[in-house]
Design a protein around this motif. Structure first.
Motif, mmCIF file in Angstrom:
data_model
loop_
_atom_site.group_PDB
_atom_site.id
_atom_site.type_symbol
_atom_site.label_atom_id
_atom_site.label_comp_id
_atom_site.label_asym_id
_atom_site.label_seq_id
_atom_site.Cartn_x
_atom_site.Cartn_y
_atom_site.Cartn_z
ATOM 1 N N MET A 105 -15.749 -49.568 -9.586
ATOM 2 C CA MET A 105 -15.002 -48.823 -10.603
ATOM 3 C C MET A 105 -14.703 -49.667 -11.835
ATOM 4 S SD MET A 105 -14.752 -45.772 -9.703
ATOM 5 C CE MET A 105 -13.494 -44.921 -10.634
ATOM 6 N N THR A 106 -14.515 -50.974 -11.660
ATOM 7 C CA THR A 106 -14.138 -51.798 -12.805
ATOM 8 C C THR A 106 -15.332 -52.468 -13.476
ATOM 9 O OG1 THR A 106 -13.610 -53.545 -11.235
ATOM 10 C CG2 THR A 106 -11.767 -52.287 -12.093
ATOM 11 N N VAL A 153 -10.840 -40.500 4.483
ATOM 12 C CA VAL A 153 -10.906 -41.157 3.178
ATOM 13 C C VAL A 153 -10.098 -42.459 3.183
ATOM 14 C CG1 VAL A 153 -10.211 -40.910 0.777
ATOM 15 C CG2 VAL A 153 -11.298 -39.002 1.944
ATOM 16 N N VAL A 154 -8.894 -42.390 3.768
ATOM 17 C CA VAL A 154 -8.033 -43.576 3.786
ATOM 18 C C VAL A 154 -8.651 -44.681 4.645
ATOM 19 C CG1 VAL A 154 -5.840 -44.433 4.680
ATOM 20 C CG2 VAL A 154 -5.879 -42.419 3.223
ATOM 21 N N GLN A 191 -12.474 -51.254 0.498
ATOM 22 C CA GLN A 191 -11.885 -51.116 -0.837
ATOM 23 C C GLN A 191 -12.431 -52.099 -1.864
ATOM 24 O OE1 GLN A 191 -7.708 -52.157 -1.106
ATOM 25 N NE2 GLN A 191 -7.725 -52.835 0.992
ATOM 26 N N ASN A 192 -12.823 -53.301 -1.421
ATOM 27 C CA ASN A 192 -13.302 -54.262 -2.420
ATOM 28 C C ASN A 192 -14.569 -53.777 -3.122
ATOM 29 O OD1 ASN A 192 -11.193 -55.955 -2.015
ATOM 30 N ND2 ASN A 192 -12.239 -57.187 -0.451
ATOM 31 N N TRP A 233 0.967 -39.987 -10.828
ATOM 32 C CA TRP A 233 1.105 -40.553 -9.484
ATOM 33 C C TRP A 233 -0.275 -40.760 -8.874
ATOM 34 C CZ3 TRP A 233 0.030 -39.144 -4.366
ATOM 35 C CH2 TRP A 233 0.735 -39.844 -3.379
ATOM 36 N N VAL A 247 -7.955 -42.288 -4.230
ATOM 37 C CA VAL A 247 -9.095 -41.830 -3.440
ATOM 38 C C VAL A 247 -8.774 -40.575 -2.621
ATOM 39 C CG1 VAL A 247 -10.194 -44.079 -3.335
ATOM 40 C CG2 VAL A 247 -8.550 -43.449 -1.575
ATOM 41 N N THR A 248 -7.501 -40.239 -2.485
ATOM 42 C CA THR A 248 -7.164 -39.018 -1.757
ATOM 43 C C THR A 248 -7.569 -37.804 -2.596
ATOM 44 O OG1 THR A 248 -5.261 -40.172 -0.826
ATOM 45 C CG2 THR A 248 -5.287 -37.798 -0.591
ATOM 46 N N THR A 256 -3.344 -51.857 -2.118
ATOM 47 C CA THR A 256 -4.005 -50.815 -1.315
ATOM 48 C C THR A 256 -3.176 -49.529 -1.322
ATOM 49 O OG1 THR A 256 -4.893 -52.543 0.088
ATOM 50 C CG2 THR A 256 -4.986 -50.300 0.941
ATOM 51 N N ILE A 257 -1.852 -49.674 -1.153
ATOM 52 C CA ILE A 257 -0.990 -48.495 -1.098
ATOM 53 C C ILE A 257 -1.021 -47.740 -2.426
ATOM 54 C CG2 ILE A 257 1.435 -47.788 -0.992
ATOM 55 C CD1 ILE A 257 1.821 -50.010 1.110
ATOM 56 N N TYR A 274 -15.359 -50.612 -3.605
ATOM 57 C CA TYR A 274 -14.968 -49.509 -4.495
ATOM 58 C C TYR A 274 -14.373 -50.060 -5.787
ATOM 59 C CZ TYR A 274 -12.535 -45.377 -6.181
ATOM 60 O OH TYR A 274 -12.083 -44.340 -6.961
ATOM 61 N N ILE A 275 -13.463 -51.029 -5.640
ATOM 62 C CA ILE A 275 -12.786 -51.582 -6.815
ATOM 63 C C ILE A 275 -13.789 -52.287 -7.727
ATOM 64 C CG2 ILE A 275 -11.114 -53.346 -7.514
ATOM 65 C CD1 ILE A 275 -9.483 -52.471 -5.003
ATOM 66 N N PHE A 290 -16.088 -40.306 -2.304
ATOM 67 C CA PHE A 290 -14.746 -39.811 -2.615
ATOM 68 C C PHE A 290 -14.829 -38.606 -3.549
ATOM 69 C CE2 PHE A 290 -13.422 -44.427 -1.865
ATOM 70 C CZ PHE A 290 -13.094 -44.169 -0.556
ATOM 71 N N LEU A 348 -4.185 -45.671 -2.776
ATOM 72 C CA LEU A 348 -4.461 -44.551 -1.868
ATOM 73 C C LEU A 348 -4.546 -43.200 -2.589
ATOM 74 C CD1 LEU A 348 -2.456 -45.342 1.404
ATOM 75 C CD2 LEU A 348 -4.899 -45.576 0.973
ATOM 76 N N PRO A 349 -3.591 -42.868 -3.488
ATOM 77 C CA PRO A 349 -3.687 -41.561 -4.158
ATOM 78 C C PRO A 349 -4.950 -41.406 -5.007
ATOM 79 C CG PRO A 349 -1.498 -42.510 -4.440
ATOM 80 C CD PRO A 349 -2.340 -43.571 -3.829
ATOM 81 N N LEU A 396 -5.763 -51.063 -11.862
ATOM 82 C CA LEU A 396 -6.973 -51.847 -11.571
ATOM 83 C C LEU A 396 -7.624 -52.380 -12.836
ATOM 84 C CD1 LEU A 396 -9.318 -50.268 -8.913
ATOM 85 C CD2 LEU A 396 -7.892 -52.292 -8.781
ATOM 86 N N PHE A 397 -7.710 -51.535 -13.873
ATOM 87 C CA PHE A 397 -8.335 -51.979 -15.122
ATOM 88 C C PHE A 397 -7.535 -53.120 -15.735
ATOM 89 C CE2 PHE A 397 -10.146 -47.538 -15.238
ATOM 90 C CZ PHE A 397 -11.422 -47.955 -14.917
ATOM 91 N N THR A 408 -7.405 -36.286 4.517
ATOM 92 C CA THR A 408 -7.028 -37.607 4.009
ATOM 93 C C THR A 408 -7.428 -38.739 4.941
ATOM 94 O OG1 THR A 408 -5.164 -36.552 2.922
ATOM 95 C CG2 THR A 408 -5.079 -38.941 3.105
ATOM 96 N N MET A 412 -5.652 -46.489 -10.716
ATOM 97 C CA MET A 412 -6.883 -46.820 -11.453
ATOM 98 C C MET A 412 -6.542 -47.610 -12.718
ATOM 99 S SD MET A 412 -9.828 -46.124 -10.384
ATOM 100 C CE MET A 412 -10.657 -47.560 -11.017
ATOM 101 N N PHE A 435 4.809 -44.432 -3.389
ATOM 102 C CA PHE A 435 3.427 -44.028 -3.133
ATOM 103 C C PHE A 435 3.207 -43.604 -1.681
ATOM 104 C CE2 PHE A 435 3.218 -46.528 -6.972
ATOM 105 C CZ PHE A 435 2.383 -45.755 -7.761
ATOM 106 N N PHE A 493 -11.523 -46.175 2.784
ATOM 107 C CA PHE A 493 -11.051 -46.972 1.652
ATOM 108 C C PHE A 493 -10.489 -48.307 2.113
ATOM 109 C CE2 PHE A 493 -7.676 -48.333 -1.272
ATOM 110 C CZ PHE A 493 -8.473 -48.570 -2.386
ATOM 111 N N ILE A 494 -9.676 -48.288 3.165
ATOM 112 C CA ILE A 494 -9.070 -49.546 3.616
ATOM 113 C C ILE A 494 -10.148 -50.532 4.075
ATOM 114 C CG2 ILE A 494 -7.629 -50.548 5.447
ATOM 115 C CD1 ILE A 494 -5.729 -48.173 5.044
#
Lengths: 297, 277
Positions: free
Chosen positions: B270-271, B255-256, B263-264, A173, A121-122, A114-115, B266-267, B205, A118-119, A181-182, B252, A178, B20, B259-260
C-alpha cells in the motif's frame, strides 16, 4: 531505464509475442471496462434517453445546463464539499498524530499499529453497519455510554444536524489507519541526523516536530491531503447503507444523487452528465497531485 | 513520579486502542447472544453488554442454514480467489511488458491505464453497468470479477518492482537462449514474489469487500456475496441486530486472521504503489 526494444518490421518474433501475450489481455480489459464506459458516459451526457420508448435524442448541452441549475444536484455538490471539509482535516490530523505515537518503537507499538489497521481491511459494509448500530439513538452502545456518564443521548444518523458528521466519523474511523501508514513511511525516511542536530541546538520536542518533522513531511502531507480529498468526493457506500441521503437530504452526496438518477429515476443521460462532471473534478485533483509531487523532485 | 507517568501513558494507549477495538469486541460478544439478551443489557453498560451470559450459536445456524449464508460465503470466497489470481497474473504480465519492453504504442498503453486510474469506479458506475449489460454479462458471476481484473494500482506496484531487478539478469537469460516469451515466468516472476503477495492481499481485501457493484449488477440471489447479504440484513425493516453481528463476525474473522499473519506485505504494497515512469 533499459528495455528490450521491438521495432516495427523487425523479425524478433519472440519479442513481439512476449509483448502481445503479456500486455493485450490487461489492455483489452482496461479498454472494455474502463475506457469505453468513460467515453460512453461522455457521449450519453449529450443525449436524452427514454428507456420506455427506447429512443436516444441528441440534445447538445441541455443536460449540462440542467445540472448548472438543478438545485438537487447543486445541493448534493454542497453536501459533498461539506463532507470533504469535515473529513479531510480530521483524518489528516488524527492520522499524523497516530503516526507520531507509533513511530518510536516500544513494546506495544506493533500491536497498536495492527489494531488501528484492522478497520482498514475490514469490509466497509461490516464497519458501517456495526458503527451505525453503535450510533443507534435508543439501543446503541455510544448512547448507553453517554447516558452512563450522565450526558444526553444523541440522534447521530437520524438527526439532520449530526448525520453528515456521523458518516464522517464512520469513514475516518475506517480509513485513518491508512493515513497513519503514509505518515509512518514518511517519518521513516527522515534522517535521524536532523533530529540530533535539532537536539544539539536545544530544540524542545514540540520544536523538533515544528521545524524538522512537518517541513520534511511536506510531500507526504500533499499526497495524503489529495488522496483523502479524492476519496471524499467519491464517498457513497456508507451513505447508501445508512441514511440513503436523509434525513432531510442532509447526507445526499454527489454519488448518491447520480445513483438515484441512474438506477431509480432511469435518467441515464442526465446521470451520465453528472458522472462526467464528477470525473472531471477528480481528474483535475489527480493532475494537481502529479504536478505538485513533480515539483518537489 | 516515573511510575505515575508510565501508568498515564499506559492508560492513554489503552484508551486509544479501545477506540478501535470496542466495535469489534461489541460485535464479537453480541454475535453469541440471543435477541432478548442483546437488548436486556443495553443500559447501564456493564460487562454483560459485551460478554454473553447464555452464549448461543443460534444466530450462526440461522444465517448459515436458513438465510443461505453458507452459499453466500462460498460465492464471496470464489469471487475473491478468482479476482486475486486473475488480477495478480494479468497485471504482473502487463507490468512486465510495460516496464521491461519497449515497442510502438507503449506510451499510449501507459497513458490509457493512467487515465482510467484517475476516474474511480463511483464516477463510472453507470456507464460500466451499461457496458456490462450491453455485452450480455449482467446477472452473471463473470460480471462480478471481470471488470476488476485490470487494475492500474497493481500494474504500477509490479512495474516498480520489475524496475528494481538488475537488467543484466534479463540480458544474461537472453544470451543463454531463453526466448522473450519465457522471461516473465522463468526469470522475472520469481524475483518479485513479495510484491505478488502484496498485490494479492490488496485484491483479496477489495474483492471480499464487494458491495455496490454486485448490488447493481445482480438481480438474483444465486451469486449473492457477503457485502450485499449483510447490507440487506442491515437495511431490512425488521432489523435483526443479532444476525448483523454474527454475519459481520463471519465476514471479519478471515480478513483479520489473514491481515495479522501477512500485514507486512500489505503495508509494503500500500505504501509503495506510487507511479514511477
Amino acid at each position: 531505464m533499459e528495455r528490450y526494444t521491438y521495432r516495427r518490421g523487425s523479425k524478433q518474433w519472440d519479442l513481439l509475442a512476449a509483448i502481445l501475450i503479456n500486455l493485450v489481455p490487461t489492455l483489452l480489459l482496461t479498454i472494455v471496462f474502463q475506457l469505453i464506459p468513460i467515453l460512453m458516459a461522455s457521449w450519453y451526457s449529450f443525449l436524452k434517453i427514454n428507456l420506455m420508448a427506447g429512443t436516444k435524442q441528441f440534445i447538445g448541452f441541455a443536460n449540462y445546463l440542467k445540472a448548472a441549475t438543478d438545485s438537487r444536484f447543486l445541493q448534493s455538490m454542497g453536501t459533498t464539499v461539506e463532507y470533504f471539509l469535515l473529513r479531510v482535516p480530521l483524518q489528516v490530523v488524527f492520522g499524523f498524530l497516530l503516526s507520531l505515537i507509533i513511530y518510536h518503537p516500544k513494546r506495544w507499538t506493533a500491536a497498536l499499529r495492527t489494531i488501528i489497521m484492522l478497520p482498514v481491511v475490514t469490509s466497509m459494509v461490516v464497519v458501517t453497519s456495526i458503527l451505525a448500530l453503535m450510533m443507534h439513538p435508543s439501543n446503541g452502545l455510544i448512547n448507553s455510554l453517554l447516558v452512563t456518564v450522565g450526558l444526553p443521548a444523541q440522534g447521530f444518523l437520524t438527526d439532520p444536524k449530526q448525520a453528515l458528521f456521523s458518516i464522517v466519523l464512520i469513514t475516518v474511523w475506517k480509513n485513518v489507519g491508512m493515513t497513519m501508514l503514509f505518515f509512518l513511511a514518511g517519518l521513516m525516511a527522515i534522517s535521524p541526523s536532523l533530529y540530533e542536530a535539532a537536539i544539539i541546538d536545544g530544540a524542545t520536542s514540540l520544536q523538533k516536530h515544528m521545524y524538522v518533522t512537518i517541513p520534511m513531511l511536506k510531500s507526504t502531507f500533499i499526497f495524503v491531503l489529495i488522496t483523502t480529498t479524492i476519496r471524499s468526493f467519491q464517498v457513497f457506500g456508507p451513505v447508501l447503507l445508512t441514511t440513503g441521503g436523509g434525513p432531510l437530504n442532509t447526507t445526499r452526496v454527489v454519488v448518491m444523487d447520480i445513483y438515484e438518477n441512474a438506477f431509480i429515476f432511469n435518467q441515464l443521460g442526465y446521470a451520465s452528465t453528472q458522472s462526467v462532471l464528477l470525473a472531471v473534478i477528480l481528474i483535475v485533483i489527480s493532475l494537481l497531485q502529479s504536478k505538485l509531487s513533480r515539483r518537489r523532485t | 513520579m516515573k511510575r505515575i507517568k508510565t501508568a498515564c501513558i499506559a492508560l492513554a494507549i489503552l484508551l486509544l486502542a479501545s477506540i478501535f477495538l470496542l466495535p469489534y469486541l461489541w460485535m464479537l460478544g453480541s454475535s453469541f447472544k440471543s435477541r432478548s439478551e442483546l437488548f436486556s443489557y443495553v443500559l447501564p453498560v456493564s460487562w454483560k453488554t459485551f460478554i454473553p451470559v447464555e452464549p448461543t450459536l443460534n444466530n450462526f445456524s440461522t444465517l448459515l442454514f436458513q438465510l443461505g449464508f453458507a452459499r453466500t460465503i462460498f460465492n464471496t470466497l470464489a469471487l475473491s480467489v478468482i479476482t486475486v489470481f486473475g488480477s495478480v497474473l494479468l497485471c504482473s504480465m502487463a507490468a512486465f511488458a510495460l516496464s521491461l519492453l519497449d515497442f510502438p504504442g507503449r506510451k499510449l498503453a501507459f497513458l490509457i491505464i493512467m487515465f482510467t486510474m484517475m476516474v474511480p469506479f463511483e464516477a463510472r458506475m453507470l456507464p460500466t453497468f451499461l457496458v456490462v449489460q450491453d455485452i450480455g454479462l449482467s446477472n452473471t458471476f463473470t460480471a462480478l470479477y471481470l471488470p476488476w481484473l485490470a487494475d492500474a494500482f497493481l500494474i504500477f506496484l509490479f512495474s516498480n518492482h520489475f524496475a528494481e531487478i538488475p537488467f543484466d539478469l534479463y540480458h544474461a537469460a537472453v544470451i543463454d537462449g531463453c526466448p522473450h516469451t519465457r522471461i516473465y515466468s522463468k526469470i522475472m516472476l520469481p524475483n518479485i514474489t513479495a510484491a505478488l503477495v502484496s498485490g494479492a492481499l490488496i485484491k483479496f481485501f477489495f474483492a471480499w469487500d464487494s458491495y455496490v457493484w454486485p448490488l447493481i449488477i445482480l438481480r438474483t440471489n444465486k451469486f449473492q456475496v457477503l457485502g450485499v447479504a449483510i447490507a440487506n440484513l442491515f437495511t431490512d425493516q425488521s432489523i435483526a441486530w443479532e444476525l448483523i453481528f454474527s454475519g459481520g463476525l463471519l465476514s471479519t474473522l478471515p480478513v483479520v486472521i489473514i491481515f495479522i499473519l501477512l500485514q507486512n506485505y500489505y503495508i509494503a504494497g500500500m505504501t509503495s504503489g506510487g507511479i514511477k515512469e
